[in-house]
Enzyme design. Sequence first.
Site, PDB file in Angstrom:
ATOM      1  N   ARG A  90       0.815  -1.213   0.000  1.00 36.75           N
ATOM      2  CA  ARG A  90       0.000   0.000   0.000  1.00 36.75           C
ATOM      3  C   ARG A  90       0.852   1.268   0.000  1.00 36.75           C
ATOM      4  O   ARG A  90       0.350   2.360  -0.260  1.00 36.75           O
ATOM      5  CB  ARG A  90      -0.965  -0.005   1.188  1.00 36.75           C
ATOM      6  CG  ARG A  90      -0.295   0.074   2.534  1.00 36.75           C
ATOM      7  CD  ARG A  90      -1.275  -0.230   3.665  1.00 36.75           C
ATOM      8  NE  ARG A  90      -2.462   0.598   3.586  1.00 36.75           N
ATOM      9  CZ  ARG A  90      -2.533   1.849   4.051  1.00 36.75           C
ATOM     10  NH1 ARG A  90      -1.465   2.398   4.601  1.00 36.75           N
ATOM     11  NH2 ARG A  90      -3.645   2.541   3.959  1.00 36.75           N
ATOM     12  N   ASP A 112      -1.397   7.970   7.798  1.00 38.99           N
ATOM     13  CA  ASP A 112      -1.803   6.810   8.598  1.00 38.99           C
ATOM     14  C   ASP A 112      -1.155   6.829   9.971  1.00 38.99           C
ATOM     15  O   ASP A 112      -0.095   7.428  10.171  1.00 38.99           O
ATOM     16  CB  ASP A 112      -1.379   5.513   7.896  1.00 38.99           C
ATOM     17  CG  ASP A 112      -2.331   5.141   6.777  1.00 38.99           C
ATOM     18  OD1 ASP A 112      -3.456   5.641   6.768  1.00 38.99           O
ATOM     19  OD2 ASP A 112      -1.923   4.350   5.909  1.00 38.99           O
TER      20      ASP A 112
END
Length: 254
Positions: free
Chosen positions: A162, A177
Amino acid sequence: MRVDVLTLFPEMFDGVFHSSILGKAQEKGIVSLKAINFRDYAGNKHGTVDDTPYGGGGGMVLKPEPIFRAVEDLLGDDEASSSVPGGHKPRIILMCPQGETFTQHKAEELAREEHLIFICGHYEGYDERIREHLVTDELSIGDYVLTGGEIPAMVVIDSITRLLPGVLGNEMSAVTDSFSTGLLEYPHYTRPVEFRGWKVPDILLSGHHANVATWRRKEAFRRTLLRRPDLLDVVELSPRDLKLLHEVKAELVD
């Protein structure tokens, strides 16, 4: 990026590798994911990959020969290219409870590689010569024991993939994140503005981007302080960060 996984249960990876983000990343040609059964490299008709440990004891130990043969077969052109300027040898990663604890920082490091090979074990463990003479990294996803390295390898591969450019629809998603900034991520809200009497914070509706950014940073400190205060011992804080952290601490005391 090319990712190869050596496992006795390649079918475990079918759904993971062809679904959601990993599936889309392969469709885009950003990453190649392949699971290989290293029993195919056993070298005898019985497909023997394990044996009893020298010195006695319970359980079975994975033999070195099949795993060395499988890795050497995968290296192929990579091994030759590593001898020329600009060539890159793949990282060979052993999933095991004794390994380095996997973190977001490690994911970011591995995401810069061109080729990763994961080795997933079962049974009692690995012949020590695999650790000493073959692998470059040993990774664990936590202080607990699973039946094999397949699920930990899936976790690590998902975390790395990712981060590759073009994988996520919004490139800022990975940047903000939890753990990417050293802190836990701030709270998120979406429509409706009010749900069962619970309202979205007014500042997020203000349209004032600087104030929103300050609120998010402050809430990241609040969440980190309440849930993972240990992270604050290692994250680098600017004078502005220290001011926000002091404000959060004062509010929690009140």
